[in-house]
Design an enzyme around this catalytic site. Structure first.
Site, mmCIF file in Angstrom:
data_model
loop_
_atom_site.group_PDB
_atom_site.id
_atom_site.type_symbol
_atom_site.label_atom_id
_atom_site.label_comp_id
_atom_site.label_asym_id
_atom_site.label_seq_id
_atom_site.Cartn_x
_atom_site.Cartn_y
_atom_site.Cartn_z
ATOM 1 N N TYR A 63 10.083 -12.462 2.534
ATOM 2 C CA TYR A 63 10.702 -12.115 3.738
ATOM 3 C C TYR A 63 9.405 -12.868 5.023
ATOM 4 O O TYR A 63 9.675 -12.354 5.904
ATOM 5 C CB TYR A 63 9.734 -10.795 3.222
ATOM 6 C CG TYR A 63 9.824 -9.533 3.029
ATOM 7 C CD1 TYR A 63 10.983 -9.564 2.038
ATOM 8 C CD2 TYR A 63 9.484 -8.106 2.883
ATOM 9 C CE1 TYR A 63 11.060 -9.037 1.190
ATOM 10 C CE2 TYR A 63 9.814 -7.611 1.237
ATOM 11 C CZ TYR A 63 11.022 -7.826 1.098
ATOM 12 O OH TYR A 63 11.776 -6.326 0.252
ATOM 13 N N LYS A 96 8.116 -14.422 -11.802
ATOM 14 C CA LYS A 96 9.536 -14.716 -11.960
ATOM 15 C C LYS A 96 9.187 -16.838 -12.345
ATOM 16 O O LYS A 96 9.934 -17.589 -12.199
ATOM 17 C CB LYS A 96 10.606 -14.720 -11.539
ATOM 18 C CG LYS A 96 12.062 -14.385 -12.034
ATOM 19 C CD LYS A 96 11.781 -13.305 -12.815
ATOM 20 C CE LYS A 96 13.346 -13.581 -13.728
ATOM 21 N NZ LYS A 96 13.770 -12.995 -15.052
ATOM 22 N N ASP A 134 11.292 -8.653 -14.263
ATOM 23 C CA ASP A 134 11.846 -7.733 -14.749
ATOM 24 C C ASP A 134 11.780 -6.857 -15.977
ATOM 25 O O ASP A 134 11.380 -5.930 -16.332
ATOM 26 C CB ASP A 134 12.714 -8.197 -15.635
ATOM 27 C CG ASP A 134 12.466 -9.695 -15.724
ATOM 28 O OD1 ASP A 134 11.839 -10.132 -16.170
ATOM 29 O OD2 ASP A 134 14.087 -10.654 -16.246
ATOM 30 N N ASP A 184 7.129 -5.299 -2.848
ATOM 31 C CA ASP A 184 8.100 -4.218 -2.399
ATOM 32 C C ASP A 184 8.305 -3.271 -3.608
ATOM 33 O O ASP A 184 8.383 -1.800 -3.427
ATOM 34 C CB ASP A 184 8.570 -5.014 -1.162
ATOM 35 C CG ASP A 184 9.188 -3.482 -0.477
ATOM 36 O OD1 ASP A 184 8.699 -2.818 -0.699
ATOM 37 O OD2 ASP A 184 10.213 -4.560 -0.006
ATOM 38 N N ASP A 191 7.530 0.763 -5.256
ATOM 39 C CA ASP A 191 8.428 1.706 -4.944
ATOM 40 C C ASP A 191 8.282 2.693 -6.299
ATOM 41 O O ASP A 191 8.143 3.580 -6.481
ATOM 42 C CB ASP A 191 9.508 1.583 -4.286
ATOM 43 C CG ASP A 191 9.308 1.978 -2.541
ATOM 44 O OD1 ASP A 191 8.239 1.834 -2.508
ATOM 45 O OD2 ASP A 191 10.498 2.361 -2.602
#
Ligand SMILES: NC(=O)c1ccc[n+]([C@@H]2O[C@H](COP(=O)([O-])OP(=O)(O)OC[C@H]3O[C@@H](n4cnc5c(N)ncnc54)[C@H](O)[C@@H]3O)[C@@H](O)[C@H]2O)c1
Length: 365
Positions: A139, A194, A226, A250, A254
């Protein structure tokens, strides 16, 4: 009595409704407690202001946020309020505050509340905190990506040693204060990355490991993002504190919220070394805005996190007590499971939940 100036940004969609409840709870509890005085100043910022006046965050509001002891936010953004390049204007507020005030750690507690049915079949104990790196990662390219002839678009991930170290230190400090993971009480910070595919994430992991070596009292481990999504559903009790790059943080926060009853319960704090912004992790939920059914709990809990942060920062036990009263009152209302908004299977309105929290707080004061 300690006095704090709070900049309040109700924002868009359900933002004003849930902020009204959170500020009512804050005012009531701090007044009745008597040890903390809050001066709340509301500012008009967000997609609505951008639609009316072409600016989502004025310099005046930004300066008000800089001067405040803390910022309390509802939700910012409307899907139709977009810049010509397609980005939503909500970043003009949220990202400007996060980046310019260096709110480098996004702290998002995830907890299964007694009384609420678990969306997970096995109903495992859940009590962990996602610490999201807030000002770097993918971001960081939010206004700096490149778009060539509408044929090629790129965004670049930014990982710095300093930024990774700061957010990882924050995660270890937090773990040292908590009681460990539900599975075995072990204090643990998990790096989510990752690193098997991108060298940027391998670098994030190397810096994480260097910081971990300086905290021998807290265990550490690594999980690929993942696999993380599967563990969050199948074995969430293995987590205590989790630290991740901005976009991964982020997304997994959620998902974390969904495993304990949804976004309406998801509190969050964006903090740096000098400033703190407190807001629910959810957005402006435009489809339910104005109907009086939005769940205010995430915002009320974010307000309690604000008092806790002020307590730590200013060595103020009264603010910590007021935070404890609010958090306890929310727990009482959820455990009784009588006054719940529709997202939690109830039929109560936003205001009713606010009043129930105030009544529960009164019983604790
Ligand atoms: N920090 C922020 O202010 C923030 C964060 C995320 C999204 N947004 C913005 O919010 C707008 C809507 O985004 P979205 O739909 O992707 O996400 P959202 O979080 O607003 O909504 C996702 C789902 O959760 C529900 N929901 C969210 N909060 C709720 C609450 N308190 N009570 C009951 N149900 C709730 C919504 O009704 C919807 O079904 C967009 O403009 C987006 O950019 C803002």
């Amino acid at each position: 009595m300690t006095e704090y100036r709070i900049a309040v940004l109700p924002g868009d969609g359900i933002g004003p409704e849930i902020t009204e409840v959170a500020t009512r709870v804050l005012r009531h509890v701090t007044t009745r407690h008597g040890g903390v005085a809050l001066h709340l100043t509301a500012h008009d910022a967000g997609a609505g202001r951008w639609q009316r006046e072409g600016v989502a965050l004025t310099d005046e509001t930004y300066d008000g946020c800089v001067r405040a002891d803390a910022i309390l936010m509802g939700a910012i953004g409307l899907p139709e309020a977009r810049h010509p390049d397609g980005r939503e204007v909500n970043g003009d507020v949220i990202f400007r505050l996060r980046f310019d005030l260096d709110l480098y750690a996004g702290i998002r507690p995830v907890r299964a509340w007694p009384g609420l049915a678990s969306p997970l079949a096995a109903a495992p104990p859940v009590d962990y905190v996602v610490v999201r790196e807030n000002v770097e990662g993918l971001y960081a390219s939010r206004t700096g990506g490149c778009n060539v002839r509408e044929e090629v678009a790129t965004d670049t991930i930014v990982i710095t040693a300093t930024g990774t170290r700061k957010v990882t230190e924050q995660a270890f400090r937090l773990a040292a204060k908590r009681g460990g993971r539900p599975r075995d009480g072990r204090s643990m910070v998990t790096c989510v990355d990752k690193a098997n595919v991108l060298s940027s994430y391998a670098f994030f992991r190397r810096v994480f490991d260097q910081v971990a070596a300086g905290h021998p009292g807290v265990a550490s481990d690594h999980v690929y993002v993942d696999a993380m999504t599967a563990y969050q559903v199948q074995q969430p009790d293995m987590f205590d504190v989790v630290v991740a790059e901005n976009m991964f943080g982020d997304i997994i926060s959620d998902l974390a919220a969904a495993t304990v009853g949804g976004l309406g319960l998801a509190a969050s704090a964006d903090v740096g070394d000098r400033h703190g912004l407190f807001q629910p992790a959810h957005g402006s939920a435009p489809t339910i805005a104005g109907k009086g059914v939005a769940n205010p709990v995430a915002t009320v809990l974010s307000a309690a996190m604000m008092l806790d942060w002020l307590a730590d920062r200013h060595g103020d036990p009264a603010a910590a007590e007021a935070a404890g009263v609010i958090e306890g009152a929310v727990g009482d209302v959820l455990a009784a499971a009588r006054v719940l908004t529709p997202d939690l299977g109830g039929a109560a309105g936003t205001d009713e939940v606010g009043e129930a929290i105030i009544a529960a707080a009164d019983r604790r004061l």
